[in-house]
Design a protein around this motif. Structure first.
Motif, short mmCIF file in Angstrom:
data_model
loop_
_atom_site.label_atom_id
_atom_site.label_comp_id
_atom_site.label_asym_id
_atom_site.label_seq_id
_atom_site.Cartn_x
_atom_site.Cartn_y
_atom_site.Cartn_z
N ILE A 279 0.83 -1.21 0.00
CA ILE A 279 0.00 0.00 0.00
C ILE A 279 0.86 1.26 0.00
O ILE A 279 0.63 2.20 -0.77
N TYR A 280 1.88 1.27 0.84
CA TYR A 280 2.71 2.47 0.99
C TYR A 280 3.51 2.77 -0.28
O TYR A 280 3.65 3.94 -0.67
N ALA A 281 4.02 1.74 -0.93
CA ALA A 281 4.88 1.94 -2.11
C ALA A 281 4.11 2.43 -3.33
O ALA A 281 4.72 2.80 -4.34
N GLN A 282 2.78 2.47 -3.25
CA GLN A 282 1.97 2.94 -4.37
C GLN A 282 2.12 4.44 -4.62
O GLN A 282 1.93 4.91 -5.75
N VAL A 283 2.43 5.18 -3.56
CA VAL A 283 2.33 6.64 -3.58
C VAL A 283 2.96 7.30 -4.80
O VAL A 283 2.29 8.08 -5.51
N PRO A 284 4.25 7.08 -5.11
CA PRO A 284 4.85 7.83 -6.23
C PRO A 284 4.22 7.50 -7.58
O PRO A 284 4.12 8.38 -8.44
N TYR A 285 3.79 6.25 -7.77
CA TYR A 285 3.21 5.85 -9.06
C TYR A 285 1.81 6.41 -9.24
O TYR A 285 1.42 6.79 -10.35
N ILE A 286 1.06 6.48 -8.15
CA ILE A 286 -0.27 7.10 -8.21
C ILE A 286 -0.15 8.54 -8.65
O ILE A 286 -0.85 9.01 -9.55
N ARG A 287 0.76 9.26 -8.01
CA ARG A 287 0.92 10.68 -8.31
C ARG A 287 1.48 10.88 -9.71
O ARG A 287 1.10 11.83 -10.41
N PHE A 288 2.38 9.99 -10.13
CA PHE A 288 2.98 10.11 -11.46
C PHE A 288 1.92 9.94 -12.55
O PHE A 288 1.88 10.73 -13.50
N VAL A 289 1.06 8.95 -12.42
CA VAL A 289 -0.01 8.73 -13.41
C VAL A 289 -0.95 9.92 -13.42
O VAL A 289 -1.38 10.39 -14.49
N TYR A 290 -1.29 10.41 -12.24
CA TYR A 290 -2.20 11.56 -12.15
C TYR A 290 -1.59 12.79 -12.81
O TYR A 290 -2.25 13.49 -13.59
N ASN A 291 -0.33 13.05 -12.53
CA ASN A 291 0.35 14.21 -13.13
C ASN A 291 0.44 14.10 -14.64
O ASN A 291 0.22 15.07 -15.36
N GLU A 292 0.78 12.92 -15.13
CA GLU A 292 0.90 12.72 -16.56
C GLU A 292 -0.46 12.84 -17.25
O GLU A 292 -0.56 13.34 -18.37
N HIS A 293 -1.50 12.38 -16.59
CA HIS A 293 -2.85 12.46 -17.18
C HIS A 293 -3.31 13.90 -17.33
O HIS A 293 -3.96 14.26 -18.32
N TYR A 294 -3.00 14.73 -16.34
CA TYR A 294 -3.44 16.12 -16.37
C TYR A 294 -2.33 17.07 -16.82
O TYR A 294 -2.43 18.28 -16.61
N ASP A 295 -1.28 16.52 -17.42
CA ASP A 295 -0.21 17.32 -18.02
C ASP A 295 0.44 18.28 -17.02
O ASP A 295 0.73 19.43 -17.35
#
Length: 238
Positions: free
Chosen positions: A68-84
Motif C-alpha cells: 500500500i505504501y509503495a503505491q504513492v509515487p506511481y499514483i501521483r505520477f499517473v495523475y500528473n501525466e494524465h493532467y499534463d
C-alpha cells in the motif's frame, strides 16, 4: 480516460526512463527492506508446525503494508501525466517523501486488519483490501490526508468492488504463478539463495509499478465518470 490498460501501457513504455528512476529511488529500497526483514523474521521466529508459522503472519503484514505504501509515487505520477502537470517526476517523489506519512499509517492499520481477515477465512482480507483500495488514490490525487479521502474512497470502492476484488485476485495469482515459474528456472541453473532473492526483487520491480499504474488509471476513469454523473444529477435537479 477511455482505456486504462492502453493508457497504462503507453505511459509505462513511453516514460520508462522516469518510471525506472522512481523504481530505483522508492520501490527498490522498500523491496530490499522487505527481503531482509522477512528473512530475518523467518530465521528468528519458532515454527511449531511444518506447514504454518507465526512468521507467515508477520510476512503477510509487512507485505500488505509495503504494498500500500509503495503505491504513492506511481499514483501521483499517473495523475500528473494524465493532467499534463509540470515536474511530474519531482512531484511524485516529493509526495512519497513528504506526504506519504498518512498513507503509511493507513497502510499499517489496513495491513493489520486485513491479515486478521486472511488468517481467519482468507476472503475477508481480500474484501477489506478491495473496499479500501481507492482511499490512498483519492488522497494522493487531491494531496490530502487519507482520513479526508475516506468517504469518497469507500464510495468508489463499494461501486466498483467486484472489479477491484477480481483485479486483486488476478494480479496476485499472476504474480505468484510467474514467480514460481521463474524460481523453478533459477533452481535449474543454481541453488544460490542470493540469486533467487535478486530475481524475485527484479520481477517485483518490473511488475508492481505497472499494476499500480493500471489501478491509478482505473481510479481516474471511475472518478471522472462519478463527477460527470453528479453533474448531470445536479443539472436535472436544477
Amino acid at each position: 480516460m477511455n482505456s486504462p490498460f492502453r493508457n497504462t501501457w503507453e505511459l509505462y513504455t513511453g516514460r520508462f526512463e522516469r518510471i525506472l528512476l522512481l523504481m530505483l529511488l522508492t520501490t527498490l529500497p522498500l523491496l530490499i527492506l522487505h527481503s531482509f526483514a522477512t528473512n530475518y523474521i523467518y530465521a528468528v521466529t519458532p515454527s511449531f508446525d511444518p506447514l504454518y508459522s507465526f512468521a507467515d503472519i508477520y510476512y503477510g503484514f509487512l507485505t500488505v503494508l509495503l504494498f500500500i505504501y509503495a503505491q504513492v509515487p506511481y499514483i501521483r505520477f499517473v495523475y500528473n501525466e494524465h493532467y499534463d502537470s509540470e515536474r511530474s517526476l519531482r512531484d511524485s517523489i516529493y509526495q512519497f517523501v513528504v506526504n506519504g506519512f498518512t498513507i503509511f499509517v493507513f497502510a499499517t492499520l489496513i495491513a493489520f486488519t486485513s491479515i486478521v481477515g486472511f488468517s481467519l477465512f482468507i476472503l475477508p482480507g481480500f474484501i477489506l483490501l478491495a473496499l479500501t483500495m481507492p482511499i490512498p488514490y483519492i488522497s494522493i490525487f487531491d494531496k490530502k490526508s487519507v482520513w479526508k479521502a475516506y468517504k469518497e474512497g469507500i464510495r468508489i470502492g463499494k461501486k466498483h468492488f467486484i472489479k477491484l476484488f477480481l483485479l486483486l485476485i488476478f494480479t496476485g495469482f499472476l504474480e505468484m504463478i510467474v514467480g514460481v515459474f521463474i524460481t523453478a528456472q533459477i533452481f535449474t541453473i543454481t541453488n544460490s539463495f542470493a540469486a533467487q532473492i535478486i530475481t524475485q526483487i527484479v520481477l517485483n520491480l518490473i511488475y508492481y509499478p505497472f499494476i499500480i499504474m493500471l489501478l491509478s488509471s482505473f481510479m481516474i476513469k471511475w472518478r471522472e465518470e462519478q463527477e460527470v454523473l453528479e453533474t448531470r444529477e445536479d443539472t436535472e435537479v436544477a
